[in-house]
Design an enzyme around this catalytic site. Structure first.
Site, PDB file in Angstrom:
ATOM      1  N   GLU A 165       0.797  -1.236   0.000  1.00 10.56           N
ATOM      2  CA  GLU A 165       0.000   0.000   0.000  1.00 10.56           C
ATOM      3  C   GLU A 165       0.827   1.283   0.000  1.00 10.56           C
ATOM      4  O   GLU A 165       0.555   2.196   0.771  1.00 10.56           O
ATOM      5  CB  GLU A 165      -0.950   0.003   1.202  1.00 10.56           C
ATOM      6  CG  GLU A 165      -1.889  -1.190   1.210  1.00 10.56           C
ATOM      7  CD  GLU A 165      -2.904  -1.149   2.352  1.00 10.56           C
ATOM      8  OE1 GLU A 165      -2.804  -0.260   3.210  1.00 10.56           O
ATOM      9  OE2 GLU A 165      -3.784  -2.021   2.366  1.00 10.56           O
ATOM     10  N   ASN A 207       2.009  -5.069  -3.252  1.00  8.00           N
ATOM     11  CA  ASN A 207       0.607  -5.374  -2.956  1.00  8.00           C
ATOM     12  C   ASN A 207      -0.169  -4.097  -2.654  1.00  8.00           C
ATOM     13  O   ASN A 207       0.327  -3.236  -1.921  1.00  8.00           O
ATOM     14  CB  ASN A 207       0.577  -6.306  -1.727  1.00  8.00           C
ATOM     15  CG  ASN A 207      -0.776  -6.920  -1.440  1.00  8.00           C
ATOM     16  OD1 ASN A 207      -1.387  -7.507  -2.333  1.00  8.00           O
ATOM     17  ND2 ASN A 207      -1.253  -6.796  -0.203  1.00  8.00           N
ATOM     18  N   HIS A 243     -10.551  -5.922  -2.223  1.00  9.22           N
ATOM     19  CA  HIS A 243     -11.615  -5.762  -1.232  1.00  9.22           C
ATOM     20  C   HIS A 243     -12.758  -5.068  -1.971  1.00  9.22           C
ATOM     21  O   HIS A 243     -12.725  -3.851  -2.172  1.00  9.22           O
ATOM     22  CB  HIS A 243     -11.131  -4.924  -0.057  1.00  9.22           C
ATOM     23  CG  HIS A 243     -10.004  -5.565   0.701  1.00  9.22           C
ATOM     24  ND1 HIS A 243     -10.173  -6.736   1.418  1.00  9.22           N
ATOM     25  CD2 HIS A 243      -8.705  -5.224   0.849  1.00  9.22           C
ATOM     26  CE1 HIS A 243      -9.015  -7.075   1.980  1.00  9.22           C
ATOM     27  NE2 HIS A 243      -8.110  -6.184   1.644  1.00  9.22           N
ATOM     28  N   GLU A 270      -6.284 -10.528  -1.301  1.00  6.88           N
ATOM     29  CA  GLU A 270      -7.068 -10.320  -0.076  1.00  6.88           C
ATOM     30  C   GLU A 270      -8.549 -10.257  -0.394  1.00  6.88           C
ATOM     31  O   GLU A 270      -9.297  -9.433   0.137  1.00  6.88           O
ATOM     32  CB  GLU A 270      -6.619  -9.025   0.622  1.00  6.88           C
ATOM     33  CG  GLU A 270      -5.138  -9.005   0.953  1.00  6.88           C
ATOM     34  CD  GLU A 270      -4.700  -7.778   1.740  1.00  6.88           C
ATOM     35  OE1 GLU A 270      -5.560  -7.039   2.266  1.00  6.88           O
ATOM     36  OE2 GLU A 270      -3.474  -7.557   1.829  1.00  6.88           O
ATOM     37  N   ASP A 272     -12.328 -10.184  -0.679  1.00 10.63           N
ATOM     38  CA  ASP A 272     -13.598 -10.288   0.045  1.00 10.63           C
ATOM     39  C   ASP A 272     -14.577  -9.352  -0.650  1.00 10.63           C
ATOM     40  O   ASP A 272     -14.186  -8.329  -1.195  1.00 10.63           O
ATOM     41  CB  ASP A 272     -13.471 -10.024   1.554  1.00 10.63           C
ATOM     42  CG  ASP A 272     -12.718  -8.760   1.915  1.00 10.63           C
ATOM     43  OD1 ASP A 272     -12.561  -7.868   1.056  1.00 10.63           O
ATOM     44  OD2 ASP A 272     -12.289  -8.645   3.076  1.00 10.63           O
TER      45      ASP A 272
HETATM   46  C1  XIL Z   1      -6.237  -6.265   8.336  1.00 11.73           C
HETATM   47  C2  XIL Z   1      -6.548  -7.425   9.245  1.00 11.73           C
HETATM   48  O1  XIL Z   1      -7.469  -8.253   8.603  1.00 11.73           O
HETATM   49  C3  XIL Z   1      -7.110  -6.941  10.553  1.00 11.73           C
HETATM   50  O2  XIL Z   1      -7.237  -8.024  11.463  1.00 11.73           O
HETATM   51  C4  XIL Z   1      -6.202  -5.879  11.157  1.00 11.73           C
HETATM   52  O3  XIL Z   1      -6.825  -5.337  12.303  1.00 11.73           O
HETATM   53  C5  XIL Z   1      -5.934  -4.771  10.153  1.00 11.73           C
HETATM   54  O4  XIL Z   1      -5.381  -5.330   8.980  1.00 11.73           O
HETATM   55  N1  XIL Z   1      -4.954  -4.529   3.708  1.00 11.73           N
HETATM   56  C6  XIL Z   1      -3.963  -5.387   4.148  1.00 11.73           C
HETATM   57  C7  XIL Z   1      -4.215  -6.288   5.303  1.00 11.73           C
HETATM   58  O5  XIL Z   1      -2.916  -5.481   3.489  1.00 11.73           O
HETATM   59  O6  XIL Z   1      -3.050  -6.521   6.047  1.00 11.73           O
HETATM   60  C8  XIL Z   1      -5.293  -5.754   6.196  1.00 11.73           C
HETATM   61  O7  XIL Z   1      -5.566  -6.735   7.192  1.00 11.73           O
HETATM   62  C9  XIL Z   1      -6.527  -5.410   5.392  1.00 11.73           C
HETATM   63  C10 XIL Z   1      -6.217  -4.343   4.369  1.00 11.73           C
END
Ligand code: XIL
Length: 457
Positions: A165, A207, A243, A270, A272
């Site tokens: 990020e 990422n 996401h 990631e 969802d």
């Molecule tokens: C999130 C986790 O799922 C949570 O448990 C934590 O509190 C915060 O981080 N982008 C990412 C992940 O790269 O590491 C993040 O994970 C979600 C967003």
């Protein structure tokens, strides 16, 4: 799903025979029709397409048998949800703590699952001591952190999110402000070079989120990856967090493909998805990945809805009781449906693929996929063995006049203009009958008329 007996190999040979006979010409996209034996779990079905299906895992839940039952049945890649982050692994400067992350790695090893490491550097979830650092002290602390953590897990990680990020949201296409960014714009390449030195066998990824379509942010990252490739900064993959709040953008696949055409793997890291169109949206993401030959796998960010960081949005594939949701079924069906295997020629639109050529008849073919821009191009070349395995290969390419190679990967080369010969490196010389491997190069000038020939050993 009825189990059809057609073996994978037979279909593969058919396609290759067609390709060798020149039936599939320039620009052809080759897909299998999905009649392969259908897997019954996410991991098995993804594996049939040469990909993985993973989940983010929390160490604290490994004692829950519902959780591990699903994990070990369905998933063959694991990302620690928080346990490998900077605050978890180096809570005090120079004091490393691996207990929770080690637990996850041990679980993966005991169950034949691979690991994605997440994340060596990030502006979030830094320990307090790093948050208040700056300048050279922070740069050195970052280097020490990467060296230690990637070194601790050396040889055990399939791919590391080296930098997470680092780009800004919105229209700038530039970097996000952070303490790491303020140490100098070169912090990202320093992180990648440090990770390569610490664990040379791991794929190294960048990422990010909000990069799912072709937009200012993803284009900023695209330009960075292109620059890294041209200067030999070690980067192997780009992760798209995905996401999502419904269907992915309509240019999702095209966006994955343009990164793949730079010579990096792409992964959905990631996933969802919230909203009422969830089942269709999951299927659309899977189909896009399957259509991009360098999309090597998909990871969902949690197992049950109750495990999700997006509290109340129910964005995952299993409900709170561990039951399969409609989104699970659509995901599995999409994995069992049409899609390129890793052994097919890459999809070639908008880039152009050549016809396979093998005038020497020496047991292999080479197909080029070209991504040309004004003044330069990236060529990815897929080497496919014929009916016998290869113990090494040489691909010969004649560049257009004025074209000069600036950088190549996954092959040794002799020369940089005119007729150039590429030979396999140590790890990709052995190619099984009917199997493929890829290498690539970047050059200035025009890639028009490239027609590689392959000689096997
Ligand atoms: C999130 C986790 O799922 C949570 O448990 C934590 O509190 C915060 O981080 N982008 C990412 C992940 O790269 O590491 C993040 O994970 C979600 C967003």
């Amino acid at each position: 799903m009825p189990h059809r007996p057609t073996p994978h190999r037979v279909r593969l040979r058919t396609v290759l025979a067609l390709a060798t006979a020149g039936v599939i010409g320039a620009g052809a996209a080759v897909f299998f029709n999905g009649s392969a034996s259908a897997g019954t779990t996410l991991g098995a079905s993804a594996a049939e397409k040469g990909r993985y299906f993973g989940a983010a895992v929390a160490a604290g839940k490994l004692s829950n048998s519902t959780y591990t039952g699903i994990l070990d049945r369905e998933f063959n890649m694991i990302t620690p949800e928080n346990e490998m982050k900077w605050d978890a692994t180096e809570p005090s400067q120079g004091q490393f703590r691996y207990t929770s992350a080690d637990q996850i790695v041990a679980h993966a090893q005991a169950h034949g699952q691979r690991m994605r490491g997440h994340a060596l550097t990030w502006h979030q979830q830094q320990p307090g001591w790093a948050q208040s650092m700056s300048g050279t002290a922070l740069r050195n602390a970052m280097i020490n952190h990467i060296t230690n953590v990637a070194g601790h897990y050396k040889g055990k990680i399939y791919a590391w999110d080296v930098v997470n990020e680092a780009f800004a949201d919105g229209g700038s296409g530039g970097r996000r402000d952070s303490n790491l960014q303020r140490t100098g714009n070169d912090w990202i390449e320093v992180a990648f070079r440090t990770a390569r030195a610490a664990d040379p066998g791991a794929k190294l990824c960048y990422n990010d989120y909000n990069t799912d379509g072709i937009n200012a942010k993803s284009t900023g990252i695209y330009n960075m990856v292109r620059d890294f490739k041209s200067r030999g900064v070690p980067i192997d993959c780009v992760g798209f967090q995905s996401h999502l709040g419904g269907l992915p953008p309509s240019d999702y696949q095209a966006n994955l493909q343009r990164f793949a055409d730079l010579g990096v793997d792409v992964q959905i890291t990631e996933l969802d998805i919230s909203g009422s169109n969830q089942a269709n949206a999951y299927a659309a993401v899977v189909k896009a990945c399957l259509a991009v030959s360098r999309c090597t796998g998909i990871t969902v960010w949690g197992i049950r809805d109750s495990d999700s960081w997006r509290t109340g949005e129910n964005p995952l594939l299993f409900d709170g009781n561990g039951n399969k949701k409609a989104a699970y079924t659509s995901t599995l069906n999409a994995l069992n449906g049409p899609g390129s295997t890793v052994s097919t020629p890459p999809v070639s639109s908008p880039p152009v693929s050549s016809s396979p050529s093998n005038p020497g008849g020496s047991g292999c073919t080479a197909v080029v996929t070209l991504n040309q821009w004004d003044g330069g191009f990236v060529a990815n070349i897929r080497v496919t063995a014929g009916s016998a395995a290869l113990n090494g290969w040489t691909v010969t390419v004649t560049l257009a006049s004025g074209a000069t190679i600036t950088n190549a990967w996954s092959a040794d080369r002799s020369g940089g203009s005119g007729t150039v010969r590429f030979t396999n490196v140590a790890y990709n010389g052995q190619v099984g009958a009917g199997q493929s491997t890829e290498f690539g190069f970047q050059a200035t000038g025009s890639g028009a008329g490239l027609s590689p020939t392959c000689a096997g050993r």
